[in-house]
Each structure stands twice: as C-alpha cells, then as structure tokens.
Design an enzyme around this catalytic site. Structure first.
Site, PDB file in Angstrom:
ATOM      1  CG  HIS A  94      -0.522   0.392   2.468  1.00 13.24           C
ATOM      2  ND1 HIS A  94       0.056  -0.449   3.350  1.00 13.24           N
ATOM      3  CD2 HIS A  94      -0.299   1.513   3.215  1.00 13.24           C
ATOM      4  CE1 HIS A  94       0.539   0.161   4.709  1.00 13.24           C
ATOM      5  NE2 HIS A  94       0.649   1.585   4.132  1.00 13.24           N
ATOM      6  CG  ASP A 125      -0.456  -3.793   2.600  1.00 12.91           C
ATOM      7  OD1 ASP A 125       0.530  -3.678   1.662  1.00 12.91           O
ATOM      8  OD2 ASP A 125      -1.065  -3.527   3.680  1.00 12.91           O
ATOM      9  CB  SER A 208       2.985   1.901   6.170  1.00 13.64           C
ATOM     10  OG  SER A 208       1.721   1.830   6.860  1.00 13.64           O
TER      11      SER A 208
END
Length: 356
Positions: A94, A125, A208
């Site tokens: 992402h 992911d 992230s």
C-alpha cells in the site's frame, strides 16, 4: 475494529506547550532536612539497569536506522528497509500503490535516489523496489527469527511517521498470531493478514514499510497497520499497531527477488470463488460458493456451486472477511472440517486446504 494502514498524512501540525515551573532551585538555607534529602536524591545517577537499557537502545538505533529509508510514491510517503547489498528494499504494497518508480531517501541524508518496482504482492501487503544506483555504504538490515518473538519483548519501530524521517518509537510486543483485515477505504489493500505481531510502539502515518526491531538489532516485522476506534471518530487507537512477521517478509521478498513474483504464498485456501449471503433480516449469514476451481481443495472435498459455507471447524462463517480471517493462520495441506448448507440441509465435509 477497523484497521488502517500507516502511510500518508499530507500536512504536519506540531503543537508545543510551555509549562510553569516554580521552586526548581536547590535547597535553601531554610530548607527542611526532608527537602534537602529530596533534592539531593534527584542528583543520584539512574540505576545501572536504566543506563544499560539506554545503551541498548542507542546501539540498536545505530545498527539499524541506516537501513531504514523513506519512500516517496506520488503524493504519498512511506518507509522501507534495505533488504540486501544489491539495492533491494522491502516495503508495504500500500506504500507503493500503483506506482512504478519512486524516490528513496536513505538515512545518510543524501539527495533522494530513484528506484523502480520489482513486484508487489497486495495479498500480503508487501512489495520490493530496487534502487537504480547503489550508494556507497548502503547497509542491509539483519532479519531475525519469527519463532523467537515473544509477548513482552522490547521493540523499536523505525520509519518516517508524518514525514519525519529516521524517527524511532519504543514499546513491547503486545501479542502474536493476530489476524487483521486492512481497510481498503483508508488506502490499504484490503488484505487479510495472519500471524501479525501486535505492538505498543507507536505506528503513525508514514511508518508503513519500516522496521520493527528487537534489542539484538534484528528486524522482526514490517509495521503496517494501526487499529482505529470508531468511538473516537476513526482516530487511531493508542498503543495498538501491527507488523507483518519477519518469516512472511523474507518468504515474499526472496521469491520476488528470485523470480519477479510470489510463486509459493504459503497461505491456505479453499480454492473457490464466493460471495457473502444475507438472511431474511438482511444480516450476513454465510458464504455462498459461486465457483470451485476444478481439481482444487473444495472440488476434491465434494463442495460445489450453490453450497453455503457456515462454519470452518468451530469458527462461525458469516462473511467473506470472516472466512479469510479464519483461514489466514492455516497452512496449505492442513485439514479442516467445513460446515455448509445444501438445499437447506446442514452438512459437513473434510477439506485438505489448497493454496492462494
């Protein structure tokens, strides 16, 4: 509980508060013995254990932070971890989104380097990008052993939260073996990911793809998600974040680097196409099989289109999401008991799981 990926926040507001301090001088001639004792106690050095822990933190940061990078993908900011000396960087799917080229800033503070996508694996992911030029002194991270991760273990999260590159937060491993589903509406891939590491280390937008690190300077996970609390207007729930375990990180990265794609996911599946069905009160009531893969797990067990799955072992199945979450911890080749409805009658069958 909704789960949000920790990727991007366009602007940063820094709030500073000034406090009023009184009586901060040393003991006066009129101070009582108790006050003098209290003030002198403040000058006593911290216990050796505190010094040792601080030294451990500083060593880990010195060892690992040079391996953590900031990634710009269009208008988004995220983090990544240098995977090897060839310029491969592991991050979240992402974070890269639909991008094919990126700007990567390494910890030395050089001008951003260009990088290109090797491959993305949204189902877990994860993604791998590669630097177009390998800078001098590029330092790959050391990746740890997922089997040694335990609840209570001290960890540090490193990345670029809110665009603040080379930031570090600390906490503990709060739980292991968690299964969570990303919120696609908040920029995630919508993936259901099993065996996640839960941590109290702060994971904010921009973290992230960074590194969750133990005190042996080993990466044990990739920070990916933070829980949100609907009662707080979808604000992040403090101290509840999740990282993809290092075992899955290395499995996916090695396959992408070797073959350009993931050829062995290690994730179990019934090998069906399905949809959520509703009962007479319009409530989710099961997962209807639309199609079975010929020769796949469900097909071999006798399941067919039109069957409605309501249970896997002892877990109730009401939606596609609950089915994915139930299967997430399982492995291909594992046997489960599937409860289902056919023509309104309850049945069960044993299924040897296939692979996504």
């Amino acid at each position: 509980m909704e789960i949000s990926p920790r990727r991007l926040l366009p602007t940063i507001a820094v709030l500073c508060a000034a406090g009023l301090v009184a009586g901060c001088s040393g003991a006066s001639e009129d101070s009582s013995p108790w006050e003098q004792s209290r003030n002198s106690t403040r000058a006593v050095p911290p216990p050796q254990a505190v010094n040792d822990l601080q030294s451990d933190y500083e060593t880990v940061i010195k060892n690992v932070l040079p391996s953590v990078v900031q990634i710009e993908s269009g208008d988004s900011l995220g983090s990544g971890v240098v995977y090897d000396s060839k310029g491969h960087v592991i991050t979240n799917a992402h974070v890269v989104g639909d991008g094919r080229s990126f700007l990567v800033t390494i910890a030395t503070g050089e001008e951003p380097l260009t990088a290109k996508l090797v491959s993305s694996y949204p189902e877990q992911d994860l993604a791998v990008i590669k630097l177009d030029r390998i800078p001098t002194g590029l330092k790959p991270a050391k990746f740890g052993d997922a089997s040694t991760v335990t609840v209570g273990q001290i960890v540090l999260a490193m990345g670029s939260p809110l665009g603040l590159s080379s930031s570090v937060t600390q906490g503990i491993v709060s739980g292991i073996g968690r299964t969570v589903t990303e919120s696609a509406a908040d920029g995630g891939t919508g993936a259901t990911i099993g065996n996640m590491v839960q941590t109290s280390a702060a994971i904010n937008p921009g973290n992230s793809g960074g590194a969750l690190v133990n005190l042996d300077s080993e990466v044990i996970g990739i920070p990916t998600l933070a829980a949100t609390d609907p009662g707080l207007g979808e604000a992040a729930a403090p101290g509840i974040g999740f990282a993809i375990p290092v075992s899955m990180v290395t499995t996916v990265a090695d396959q992408i680097i070797t073959t350009g794609k993931v050829t062995d996911s290690g994730r179990a599946a019934l090998e069906i196409t399905a949809r959520t069905v509703l009962d007479d009160n319009y409530q989710p009531a099961g997962v209807a099989i639309v199609e079975v893969v010929p020769g796949g797990a469900a097909d071999r067990a006798g399941l067919r289109a039109g069957d409605i799955i309501t249970k896997i072992d002892s877990d109730e199945i009401t939606t596609i999401t609950s089915l994915a979450e139930t299967l997430a911890p399982d492995k291909p080749g594992q046997e489960v008991v599937v409860g289902y409805l056919r023509d309104g009658k309850s049945r069960t069958t044993r299924v040897t799981l296939g692979e996504i």
